[in-house]
Design a protein around this motif. Structure first.
Motif, PDB file in Angstrom:
ATOM      1  N   CYS A  68       0.823  -1.207   0.000  1.00 19.36           N
ATOM      2  CA  CYS A  68       0.000   0.000   0.000  1.00 19.36           C
ATOM      3  C   CYS A  68       0.858   1.259   0.000  1.00 19.36           C
ATOM      4  CB  CYS A  68      -0.930   0.000   1.212  1.00 19.36           C
ATOM      5  SG  CYS A  68      -2.231  -1.264   1.167  1.00 19.36           S
ATOM      6  N   GLN A  69       1.950   1.233   0.754  1.00 21.15           N
ATOM      7  CA  GLN A  69       2.856   2.380   0.771  1.00 21.15           C
ATOM      8  C   GLN A  69       3.475   2.611  -0.600  1.00 21.15           C
ATOM      9  OE1 GLN A  69       5.586   1.381   3.933  1.00 21.15           O
ATOM     10  NE2 GLN A  69       4.277   2.238   5.529  1.00 21.15           N
ATOM     11  N   ALA A  70       3.709   1.532  -1.345  1.00 20.29           N
ATOM     12  CA  ALA A  70       4.332   1.652  -2.665  1.00 20.29           C
ATOM     13  C   ALA A  70       3.405   2.332  -3.667  1.00 20.29           C
ATOM     14  CB  ALA A  70       4.748   0.275  -3.180  1.00 20.29           C
ATOM     15  N   GLY A  79      -6.309   9.787  -8.022  1.00 21.27           N
ATOM     16  CA  GLY A  79      -7.114   8.570  -8.007  1.00 21.27           C
ATOM     17  C   GLY A  79      -6.545   7.499  -8.925  1.00 21.27           C
ATOM     18  N   PRO A  80      -7.246   6.389  -9.096  1.00 17.52           N
ATOM     19  CA  PRO A  80      -8.620   6.133  -8.633  1.00 17.52           C
ATOM     20  C   PRO A  80      -8.714   5.896  -7.130  1.00 17.52           C
ATOM     21  CG  PRO A  80      -7.673   4.146  -9.549  1.00 17.52           C
ATOM     22  CD  PRO A  80      -6.676   5.243  -9.802  1.00 17.52           C
ATOM     23  N   VAL A  81      -9.937   5.766  -6.636  1.00 16.33           N
ATOM     24  CA  VAL A  81     -10.126   5.434  -5.231  1.00 16.33           C
ATOM     25  C   VAL A  81      -9.529   4.056  -4.968  1.00 16.33           C
ATOM     26  CG1 VAL A  81     -11.836   4.912  -3.442  1.00 16.33           C
ATOM     27  CG2 VAL A  81     -12.202   6.833  -5.006  1.00 16.33           C
ATOM     28  N   ALA A  82      -8.677   3.966  -3.952  1.00 16.41           N
ATOM     29  CA  ALA A  82      -8.015   2.699  -3.614  1.00 16.41           C
ATOM     30  C   ALA A  82      -8.233   2.401  -2.140  1.00 16.41           C
ATOM     31  CB  ALA A  82      -6.530   2.777  -3.931  1.00 16.41           C
ATOM     32  N   PHE A  83      -8.771   1.221  -1.849  1.00 20.74           N
ATOM     33  CA  PHE A  83      -8.973   0.774  -0.473  1.00 20.74           C
ATOM     34  C   PHE A  83      -7.865  -0.190  -0.094  1.00 20.74           C
ATOM     35  CE2 PHE A  83     -13.214   2.455  -0.871  1.00 20.74           C
ATOM     36  CZ  PHE A  83     -13.570   2.782   0.430  1.00 20.74           C
ATOM     37  N   CYS A  84      -6.864   0.313   0.635  1.00 20.62           N
ATOM     38  CA  CYS A  84      -5.806  -0.555   1.156  1.00 20.62           C
ATOM     39  C   CYS A  84      -6.409  -1.491   2.192  1.00 20.62           C
ATOM     40  CB  CYS A  84      -4.701   0.295   1.784  1.00 20.62           C
ATOM     41  SG  CYS A  84      -3.458  -0.662   2.667  1.00 20.62           S
ATOM     42  N   LEU A  85      -6.043  -2.767   2.144  1.00 14.47           N
ATOM     43  CA  LEU A  85      -6.588  -3.756   3.067  1.00 14.47           C
ATOM     44  C   LEU A  85      -5.670  -4.033   4.245  1.00 14.47           C
ATOM     45  CD1 LEU A  85      -8.133  -6.187   0.434  1.00 14.47           C
ATOM     46  CD2 LEU A  85      -9.233  -4.335   1.702  1.00 14.47           C
ATOM     47  N   SER A  86      -4.684  -3.156   4.455  1.00 15.12           N
ATOM     48  CA  SER A  86      -3.812  -3.252   5.626  1.00 15.12           C
ATOM     49  C   SER A  86      -4.290  -2.272   6.689  1.00 15.12           C
ATOM     50  CB  SER A  86      -2.366  -2.923   5.245  1.00 15.12           C
ATOM     51  OG  SER A  86      -1.583  -2.689   6.406  1.00 15.12           O
ATOM     52  N   PRO A  87      -4.191  -2.649   7.985  1.00 14.39           N
ATOM     53  CA  PRO A  87      -4.567  -1.721   9.056  1.00 14.39           C
ATOM     54  C   PRO A  87      -3.434  -0.795   9.461  1.00 14.39           C
ATOM     55  CG  PRO A  87      -3.973  -3.818  10.017  1.00 14.39           C
ATOM     56  CD  PRO A  87      -3.846  -3.985   8.514  1.00 14.39           C
ATOM     57  N   ALA A  88      -2.328  -0.832   8.726  1.00 10.24           N
ATOM     58  CA  ALA A  88      -1.107  -0.163   9.195  1.00 10.24           C
ATOM     59  C   ALA A  88      -0.568   0.865   8.214  1.00 10.24           C
ATOM     60  CB  ALA A  88      -0.030  -1.209   9.486  1.00 10.24           C
ATOM     61  N   ILE A  89      -1.459   1.666   7.630  1.00 11.07           N
ATOM     62  CA  ILE A  89      -1.014   2.792   6.820  1.00 11.07           C
ATOM     63  C   ILE A  89      -1.694   4.050   7.341  1.00 11.07           C
ATOM     64  CG2 ILE A  89      -0.699   1.358   4.761  1.00 11.07           C
ATOM     65  CD1 ILE A  89      -3.249   2.820   3.652  1.00 11.07           C
ATOM     66  N   THR A  90      -1.237   5.202   6.866  1.00 11.78           N
ATOM     67  CA  THR A  90      -1.838   6.473   7.256  1.00 11.78           C
ATOM     68  C   THR A  90      -2.123   7.279   5.999  1.00 11.78           C
ATOM     69  OG1 THR A  90      -0.542   6.457   9.310  1.00 11.78           O
ATOM     70  CG2 THR A  90      -1.593   8.539   8.690  1.00 11.78           C
ATOM     71  N   PRO A  91      -3.312   7.150   5.414  1.00 13.54           N
ATOM     72  CA  PRO A  91      -3.635   7.898   4.204  1.00 13.54           C
ATOM     73  C   PRO A  91      -3.636   9.406   4.462  1.00 13.54           C
ATOM     74  CG  PRO A  91      -5.212   6.114   4.567  1.00 13.54           C
ATOM     75  CD  PRO A  91      -4.418   6.248   5.814  1.00 13.54           C
ATOM     76  N   ALA A  92      -3.175  10.174   3.496  1.00 19.13           N
ATOM     77  CA  ALA A  92      -3.172  11.624   3.626  1.00 19.13           C
ATOM     78  C   ALA A  92      -4.592  12.163   3.551  1.00 19.13           C
ATOM     79  CB  ALA A  92      -2.309  12.236   2.530  1.00 19.13           C
ATOM     80  N   ALA A  93      -4.872  13.203   4.318  1.00 17.14           N
ATOM     81  CA  ALA A  93      -6.190  13.822   4.286  1.00 17.14           C
ATOM     82  C   ALA A  93      -6.481  14.348   2.891  1.00 17.14           C
ATOM     83  CB  ALA A  93      -6.257  14.961   5.304  1.00 17.14           C
TER      84      ALA A  93
END
Length: 243
Positions: A68-70, A79-93
């Motif tokens: 997800c970080q990559a 975009g497009p809208v991407a739903f990372c399935l890891s609980p350990a990222i911090t998406p930017a606002a």
């Protein structure tokens, strides 16, 4: 992450069948195209780039933190809208990157309240040195710093590489500290390495691990060396509800 990836693909196919059998979305059928990144960040980028060029409206994944970080820089602005399935990222606002699961920073306080209610206050931690393990360690330490958890103490902390074939030395040091529970955070075969190390050391301790390991096929393979108490931070929807 093949154990989890296989089940995620099965779940999306089942969802596709159900939604389309009930009229689709506003009468339009849903189609999921499944791509295998082989748990490789570079391959994730190679797969994302043409999907972005094709104006695919929504992408579920990748599954793991490093993946997800990559891809995050690719979708963050346009975009497009991407739903990372890891609980350990911090998406930017304001970005197009979202988390499809509860964040570790939200999960850990719930876990710690449970441990506190059980009187399991002496904690040991064994994490992998990849992005997932590093993020889990940071968020765990942040949660332990909260006044609510002043009675919980991390008394031993060890690390290992996901390619390590044994963690016997780390387990020996952790066991010697005599904690009430072992906190771990790693995925797939490396989680099996940890569980096998605990078993081979004759260590009867509750083990807490990542919900990414919450698949029947994986647990079946590990049945011979599962601990008596195993807690995984999975959310409803990862595993079918029991009848």
């Amino acid at each position: 992450a093949s154990f989890l990836g296989t089940k995620e693909a099965d779940s999306l196919r089942a969802l596709q069948t159900y939604v389309n059998a009930n009229g689709g979305i506003n009468g339009r059928p849903v189609t999921f195209a499944i791509h295998d990144d082989q748990t490789n960040p570079q391959l994730s980028i190679q797969l994302f780039t043409p999907l972005q060029a094709q104006n695919v409206p929504l992408i579920f994944g990748p599954t793991l933190t490093a993946l997800c970080q990559a891809v995050m820089p690719l979708v963050q602005t346009n975009g497009p809208v991407a739903f990372c399935l890891s609980p350990a990222i911090t998406p930017a606002a304001g970005s197009y990157q979202f988390m499809g699961v509860p964040a570790i920073s939200d999960v850990q306080p719930v876990v710690f309240r449970y441990l506190k209610s059980r009187g399991l206050t002496k904690l040991a931690m064994l994490t992998s040195t990849d992005a997932s393990g590093a993020d889990f360690e940071k968020r765990t330490n942040d949660a332990l710093a909260l006044p609510e958890f002043k009675d919980l103490k991390l008394i031993a902390n060890e690390h290992f590489a996901i390619t390590d074939l044994t963690v016997a030395a780390q387990i020996a040091r952790l066991k010697a500290a005599n904690p009430d529970i072992l906190l771990t955070f790693t995925v797939g075969p490396s989680f099996g390495t940890v569980l096998r190390g605990v078993h081979d050391a004759g260590w009867d301790v509750p083990v807490y691990g990542s919900g990414v390991n919450f698949t029947y096929a994986q647990m079946t393979q590990y049945a011979a060396f599962l601990p008596k108490e195993l807690f995984l931070n999975g959310a409803r929807g990862i595993v079918p509800e029991p009848e």
